[in-house]
Design a protein around this motif. Structure first.
Motif, PDB file in Angstrom:
ATOM      1  N   GLU A  16       5.720   4.671  -4.712  1.00 10.56           N
ATOM      2  CA  GLU A  16       6.562   4.647  -3.497  1.00 10.56           C
ATOM      3  C   GLU A  16       6.426   5.967  -2.744  1.00 10.56           C
ATOM      4  O   GLU A  16       6.237   5.999  -1.528  1.00 10.56           O
ATOM      5  CB  GLU A  16       8.043   4.488  -3.869  1.00 10.56           C
ATOM      6  N   VAL A  19       2.855   6.432  -1.164  1.00 14.52           N
ATOM      7  CA  VAL A  19       2.640   5.654   0.060  1.00 14.52           C
ATOM      8  C   VAL A  19       3.443   6.250   1.221  1.00 14.52           C
ATOM      9  O   VAL A  19       2.940   6.346   2.356  1.00 14.52           O
ATOM     10  CB  VAL A  19       2.976   4.157  -0.179  1.00 14.52           C
ATOM     11  N   HIS A  49      -6.871   2.401   0.549  1.00 13.91           N
ATOM     12  CA  HIS A  49      -5.746   2.652   1.461  1.00 13.91           C
ATOM     13  C   HIS A  49      -6.130   3.687   2.522  1.00 13.91           C
ATOM     14  O   HIS A  49      -5.870   3.498   3.720  1.00 13.91           O
ATOM     15  CB  HIS A  49      -4.574   3.157   0.613  1.00 13.91           C
ATOM     16  N   TYR A  53      -6.412   3.078   6.655  1.00 11.77           N
ATOM     17  CA  TYR A  53      -5.544   3.748   7.640  1.00 11.77           C
ATOM     18  C   TYR A  53      -6.261   4.869   8.385  1.00 11.77           C
ATOM     19  O   TYR A  53      -5.757   5.340   9.408  1.00 11.77           O
ATOM     20  CB  TYR A  53      -4.278   4.261   6.952  1.00 11.77           C
TER      21      TYR A  53
ATOM     22  N   ILE B   5      -2.793  -5.816   3.965  1.00 14.63           N
ATOM     23  CA  ILE B   5      -2.297  -4.694   3.176  1.00 14.63           C
ATOM     24  C   ILE B   5      -3.432  -4.132   2.329  1.00 14.63           C
ATOM     25  O   ILE B   5      -4.385  -4.836   1.978  1.00 14.63           O
ATOM     26  CB  ILE B   5      -1.099  -5.104   2.283  1.00 14.63           C
ATOM     27  N   SER B   6      -3.335  -2.840   2.032  1.00 16.71           N
ATOM     28  CA  SER B   6      -4.357  -2.186   1.212  1.00 16.71           C
ATOM     29  C   SER B   6      -4.128  -2.535  -0.260  1.00 16.71           C
ATOM     30  O   SER B   6      -3.077  -3.042  -0.643  1.00 16.71           O
ATOM     31  CB  SER B   6      -4.290  -0.678   1.397  1.00 16.71           C
ATOM     32  N   GLU B   9      -1.023  -0.748  -1.481  1.00 16.87           N
ATOM     33  CA  GLU B   9       0.224  -1.435  -1.108  1.00 16.87           C
ATOM     34  C   GLU B   9       0.410  -2.704  -1.932  1.00 16.87           C
ATOM     35  O   GLU B   9       1.534  -3.039  -2.328  1.00 16.87           O
ATOM     36  CB  GLU B   9       0.205  -1.773   0.390  1.00 16.87           C
ATOM     37  N   LYS B  10      -0.686  -3.395  -2.212  1.00 22.47           N
ATOM     38  CA  LYS B  10      -0.597  -4.626  -2.989  1.00 22.47           C
ATOM     39  C   LYS B  10       0.015  -4.339  -4.372  1.00 22.47           C
ATOM     40  O   LYS B  10       0.918  -5.044  -4.824  1.00 22.47           O
ATOM     41  CB  LYS B  10      -2.003  -5.226  -3.132  1.00 22.47           C
ATOM     42  N   LEU B  12       1.792  -1.640  -5.192  1.00 23.43           N
ATOM     43  CA  LEU B  12       3.170  -1.158  -4.993  1.00 23.43           C
ATOM     44  C   LEU B  12       4.140  -2.327  -4.795  1.00 23.43           C
ATOM     45  O   LEU B  12       5.200  -2.383  -5.429  1.00 23.43           O
ATOM     46  CB  LEU B  12       3.217  -0.213  -3.790  1.00 23.43           C
ATOM     47  N   PHE B  13       3.777  -3.264  -3.932  1.00 25.34           N
ATOM     48  CA  PHE B  13       4.673  -4.398  -3.650  1.00 25.34           C
ATOM     49  C   PHE B  13       4.861  -5.257  -4.907  1.00 25.34           C
ATOM     50  O   PHE B  13       5.946  -5.766  -5.161  1.00 25.34           O
ATOM     51  CB  PHE B  13       4.122  -5.248  -2.503  1.00 25.34           C
TER      52      PHE B  13
END
Lengths: 175, 175
Positions: A16, A19, A49, A53, B5-6, B9-10, B12-13
């Motif tokens: 968390e 990110v 990531h 970005y 999503i990266s 993020e995948k 993390l989610f």
């Protein structure tokens, strides 16, 4: 009933924070020239990531070996393979003053490994950094000229570390 | 500008959803008798989490091998080592009707591996489950008698899956 966090929560809170810190850094470096150092490829999730970005940045990735998912693997010419004790000092000379964002995610379960990595990055990163460069790290660092910044919203305290590098800060401290 | 999503993020989610689903399940099974199945040890972070939040439950952990951190490793008598195609049917007979919570976290980068794991767990888990047992999974499952439930707050849709097992549901569908 214990209040300590589990290993699962520890990883979740670190991700968390990572990110949130990266999102903040992407906004901070927008419009500034410079390349990116990613220290620690692992399975390549963070590289994936960064590339998503920061599509227009040259991203150089350091690791002992390439063990990433196929869609998370840097182009060979952007991958710097070897022990960081050797590769980081070399790259810091090669790219002197060009790095606008350095992301270091090389901590592990081993305290001994972490201590060694913290010293190596702290000792060898500075020559690569541009004025005002940001350093994001999963481990605390002591880079000459780098000042610790507070974490952005969404990042729990002490789960990640942000520093800003400035030659003027360095001149200030040496007086 | 892409909206996908990266990989970071995948993960993390998925972890956010996992922790939220587990917290919900810990409350749901409180006071109900039964043991826990943890399918997929990995580095043991989730086992560490389960043991911390369910200190009085017997937790049986399945994996092909033991490769966990020292403080995340089950006692040998609670570790069921081997291919899940063999170990799960055996354990489902041994612990018939005793499992109040089954957590399955065995997905990987490989779609082929995931399809195989989804079929195996779907095919062999049911005999182990107690009436009203919960199944939490990183992959969608089709377990006879299990009905999918909505995710709790804090879990993004389709990042995790919750099912409740009930013999009456099974009787209902066979009519």
């Amino acid at each position: 009933m214990t209040q300590r966090i589990s290993r699962l929560e520890k990883l979740l809170f670190r991700m968390e924070a990572q990110v949130a810190c990266l999102a903040w850094a992407f906004r901070e470096i927008a419009g500034k020239p410079g390349i990116v150092f990613e220290m620690g490829l692992g399975h390549g999730r963070t590289f994936n990531h960064l590339r998503q970005y920061l599509p227009d940045r040259d991203i150089y990735v350091f690791d002992r070996e390439v063990d990433s998912y196929p869609d998370c693997t840097p182009a060979p010419e952007r991958m710097i393979v070897g022990e960081i004790a050797r590769t980081l000092p070399e790259a810091a000379q090669r790219f002197a003053g060009q790095v606008v964002l350095a992301h270091s995610d090389i901590g592990s379960f081993s305290q001994e490994h972490n201590a060694a990595m913290m010293s190596l990055v702290s000792a060898h990163l500075a020559p690569a950094l541009a004025e005002g460069a940001l350093i994001l790290s999963d481990l605390p660092l002591i880079v000459p000229g780098a000042t610790r910044l507070p974490l952005p919203e969404g990042a729990r305290e002490d789960r990640y570390y942000i520093y800003r590098y400035s030659l003027s800060a360095l001149a200030g401290t040496s007086r």
